[in-house]
Structure formats: C-alpha cells, structure tokens
Design an enzyme around this catalytic site. Sequence first.
Site, PDB file in Angstrom:
ATOM      1  N   SER A  13      48.260  18.241 -17.669  1.00 33.83           N
ATOM      2  CA  SER A  13      47.941  16.817 -17.751  1.00 33.83           C
ATOM      3  C   SER A  13      48.352  16.221 -19.086  1.00 33.83           C
ATOM      4  O   SER A  13      48.867  15.102 -19.140  1.00 33.83           O
ATOM      5  CB  SER A  13      46.439  16.614 -17.526  1.00 33.83           C
ATOM      6  OG  SER A  13      46.064  17.035 -16.234  1.00 33.83           O
ATOM      7  N   ALA A  14      48.146  16.939 -20.175  1.00 26.56           N
ATOM      8  CA  ALA A  14      48.536  16.446 -21.495  1.00 26.56           C
ATOM      9  C   ALA A  14      49.924  16.928 -21.902  1.00 26.56           C
ATOM     10  O   ALA A  14      50.723  16.162 -22.441  1.00 26.56           O
ATOM     11  CB  ALA A  14      47.505  16.870 -22.537  1.00 26.56           C
ATOM     12  N   GLU A  34      55.864  26.619 -19.267  1.00 33.89           N
ATOM     13  CA  GLU A  34      54.825  26.593 -18.242  1.00 33.89           C
ATOM     14  C   GLU A  34      54.734  27.964 -17.594  1.00 33.89           C
ATOM     15  O   GLU A  34      55.737  28.503 -17.111  1.00 33.89           O
ATOM     16  CB  GLU A  34      55.131  25.527 -17.194  1.00 33.89           C
ATOM     17  CG  GLU A  34      54.266  25.579 -15.949  1.00 33.89           C
ATOM     18  CD  GLU A  34      52.765  25.557 -16.249  1.00 33.89           C
ATOM     19  OE1 GLU A  34      52.037  26.385 -15.660  1.00 33.89           O
ATOM     20  OE2 GLU A  34      52.337  24.717 -17.062  1.00 33.89           O
ATOM     21  N   ALA A  35      53.522  28.529 -17.560  1.00 35.21           N
ATOM     22  CA  ALA A  35      53.339  29.875 -17.016  1.00 35.21           C
ATOM     23  C   ALA A  35      53.560  29.931 -15.511  1.00 35.21           C
ATOM     24  O   ALA A  35      53.966  30.957 -14.973  1.00 35.21           O
ATOM     25  CB  ALA A  35      51.946  30.386 -17.363  1.00 35.21           C
ATOM     26  N   HIS A 470      35.573  20.356 -14.905  1.00 34.17           N
ATOM     27  CA  HIS A 470      35.866  19.529 -16.062  1.00 34.17           C
ATOM     28  C   HIS A 470      35.581  20.263 -17.364  1.00 34.17           C
ATOM     29  O   HIS A 470      34.869  19.748 -18.232  1.00 34.17           O
ATOM     30  CB  HIS A 470      35.042  18.237 -16.012  1.00 34.17           C
ATOM     31  CG  HIS A 470      35.250  17.422 -14.785  1.00 34.17           C
ATOM     32  ND1 HIS A 470      34.268  16.599 -14.259  1.00 34.17           N
ATOM     33  CD2 HIS A 470      36.336  17.288 -13.971  1.00 34.17           C
ATOM     34  CE1 HIS A 470      34.737  15.998 -13.174  1.00 34.17           C
ATOM     35  NE2 HIS A 470      35.977  16.401 -12.980  1.00 34.17           N
TER      36      HIS A 470
END
Length: 533
Positions: A13-14, A34-35, A470
């Site tokens: 997201s970030a 990115e994994a 969250h």
Amino acid sequence: MNTYDYIVVGAGSAGAVVANRLSADPANRVLLLEAGPAGNPWTHVPIGYARMIANPTVNWLYSSEPEPATNGRRIPVPRGRMLGGSSSLNGLAFVRGQAQDFDAWAQLGNPGWSYADVLPFFRRMERYEGGGDDTFRGRAGPLRVTNPRPDDPLYAAVIAAAAEIGIPHNPDYNGATQDGIAMSQATIAGGRRMSTAACYLAPARGRANLRIETGALAEALLLEGRRCTGVRYSVGGAVREARAGREVVVSGGSINSPQLLELSGIGQPDRLRDLGIEVRQALPGVGENLRDHYAPRTRWAVGAKGYTFNDRGRGFGLFGQAMRFALTRDGMLSMVGAPMRAFLRSREGLEAPDLLLGWVPMLMEPGPKGPRLSRQSGMTCYAHPMRPESRGHVHVTATDPRRPPAINFNFLSSPVDAELTVKAVRLARRIMTAPSLAKLRMTEIAPGTDCTRDDEIIDWVKRAAETTYHPVGTCRMGTDALAVVDARLRVHGIAGLRVADASIMPTLTSGNTNAPSIMIGEKAADMVLADAA
C-alpha cells in the site's frame, strides 16, 4: 552488484506509492523489491479476497501466538504478498480516520503529521467520485474511490434502525466529521479493485528508470558503519545484492518491516545476540507497540427471504450474481468487504467517535479453500473500539528470513479496551433489534441472547473474536527511547534508511488502515525528494 539511487523494499500500500513518486523523475533510478508474485486473477474482482485469503502464494498467512485474550487460539494475520500488498487482498474499505488521530501524532512530538499537514496528501492521492466538500476530498488523484449503491432494502433498513436509536446518517465520513452510519466508501471503480498495484504501479511500469523485481525476498539490509547502502535479497534461491546511492525505503508493513530491521542487526541488543545476530544499532522499540482492532462478530439469522447474499449468492443465485457482475460489474462480486459502517461514541462528552460497527450482508462459515457462504440466511455485524490501548509486539525467532516472526497482540490487556468492546457489542444489539429491522425477523445467533453480563460478553469475545487486519505501530515514529523512526521516517542512528508503511504509526487510526498507509507512502516520497534536493 547493481546500483540504484533508491531501493524500495515491499510493493504494498505504501511501497508502491513511494516507487511511483520517486521514479516520476527520470533522473532517479529506482529498484522495487516484492517477495510475492505480480498478482493473481482474483485481485481484480472485489470479492476475490475470499478466494485469496487461504492462498500462500499471495498471502503471508501469518498467525498470532496463543494468549489469554484469544482463549489460547492462534488468530489469523493475513498480509498481502504480491504487487499492491494488502491493498490487493483487503476488504477495500476506504477510511482515512479522524482529524484527531493525526493531531495526536503531531502532539506526540512528530511535526508535520497533524491533520492539516496530511490532508493535502489524502486529497492528492484520491479521485473521489462521490459528493462531499472539495475542502476535504480529492478529485484528480490516481486512487479511485467510490460509494456503493445505497438502494438495497437491507441497507436502508439498517440505516433506519440506527436512526431509531439516535444515530444519524453521514453521507461522507471522510469529510468534515466521522460521526454516524454510512455506506462504506471503497477502492472499487467499474467493478474492479483499485489497489496500489493498479493505480500506482501499472501507470509507472513502462518507465525505464524503474525496475520491479517480484519473487524477491529481502534477507538483510547492507550496512557500512552507521549507513545503509543497499539490500541483500534472494530470487528463486539465488542471492543478489543491490546498492542504493541515496536511500533504502523499507515498506514491508507492520510484520515484515521490523522483521527485516532485526535480521539486519537493528533492534533490541539482547534479543539479537540470543539469535546470533550482530548488533548494528540498538533500537529497543523495533517490533514493539503492535496494535490492531480486536473485533467480535455478532451474527444474526434473517428469517425473511431475499434480503441477504446467503439467499442471493448460493446455487443458481451464484450463477446469477456472476452473470450480473459480467454484464454490469455490480452485485455481490463487486461488493466491499463491509458495505456499511457506523462510527459511534461510547458516552456523551467525547470529542469524536471511539467505536466502530461494520455490517456484512451474509453469514460465512469455514470451508476447505477458505470462508464460504453459509446455508443459513443472515447478517454479520462486527464491533470494536477504534483506538485500543493494548499493545503487543512482533519479533524474529530465527535468522532465516523465511521463518515467520512471532506475533503477540496482548489483546484486552488494557482494561479500557474490554470496557469499550462490551459497549460496542451492546450498541450492535440495539441497532439490530430496533423496530425497522423487525420485518426481517432477526434472531441473534452470537453471542446469543443468554449472554448478557459484561463478563459473559468478554468470555465470548475471547472465544470468538478475530482482528480486522489492521496491524500498526511496530516501527513507531517519535523522539523517545522506544521510537524507531523520526518525523521524517528516518531510522534513528542509521543514515540512508527510512521506513514508510503502517508500522510507523504511533497509534492506531480510527478505522481501516489502508487509506492512511497510502497517505504515508505519499508523504514519505515527498520527504525523500525534498531531502535529496
């Protein structure tokens, strides 16, 4: 060893936002690691999260350690493992939080993070297609945000029931005030998920100065003295290194970011030494301050037929929903995870709401490939405090980066969290038993009408509650001894290294965390570029 100006670890997201904004200048060479894979066909369908939630290819499938407040259960902690990260896997609700959330961050010693400071980034990132006041809403950003259609009779009945107990309808809870009940704003447009992969990375993929490597697992940060100079990572078992001429930005999220710092020797000295990890920077707050929304799901049988997706989405009904989605991009398959939510105050005199309720127009049950529709027609209403005080921690237990860290939430350790959880459940009951819902012939399934005392409700919460996914706070921003990053998201004591994701939040925002995480990515990129100028 390949050299870039910036390396971003994590395309979620970030991280996807940071990579987009940094690479917008052709002079900046950017590597994004990115994994997970590039994506999954189900990421494009909003309700596709139900098909990905048990898929280890695109979900880290973490779980918490057993603890008293979970009755010894391990709680699922799903985290996106693909381009877009959890924005490609989540329930798509768009909630900024309250102005007071960000003002509190600034008051805790983080200049530049008040609501007035972050509002321009919220406006810049979104293209809101509802109404609202342009003072608060953005119209031209990359992230499309829409309102679900409110004409469903089930939703109308819930809104009317809320009004009967004094809860007003709020058409824009991301505007001037959060109070009230509303349809959930969502990162959905044209029946498709608006993840950061779709809205930030897809437009940038053709840039010659941006390299995106998927299947790339970050194993450690490369440190030379007190400076971060790059990243060691593996692709298909082959170990690679990349050098950053300017900065490394860690955007792995609240589980993976502290894990990578600890594997690199940044964290609690005794814990690192016990694992045989050389201490490069003593930061005792790494992995601490974990917070999440611990939410029991009240469950309600609906005797009247045709109102819920248990009636409309099974058997031939599912075929009909699939055809409806194919033809109109509408219906159950285009649905935000919880299409309706209410932001409520637990008592008079509060400056802002402190409780959240969310409604799902169906009952789910476990299935061999993840949750599936129950044969019982009904609704689910989850209920929880928005700003819990209970704090846990995330820490590595081995030097292998493939070994999941231990996640301890320490739920309900703060007495006020238990008190507010009970109040949230009682408010859910008041709405669900109000006169406007009588025509649906509602019957309480869980916790059940025999569960009435506060202690009985808490016992049920411990047996049944899960998170709302969250997790925040494990690389907390601040100036005190337990802070991990400063107000410009620079890791204390290490030059050339920042963290930019939900882990930097000092406290949990009032609602879902995807929107604030994207805002953090926007603000982080601005700070990186400003500091390089």
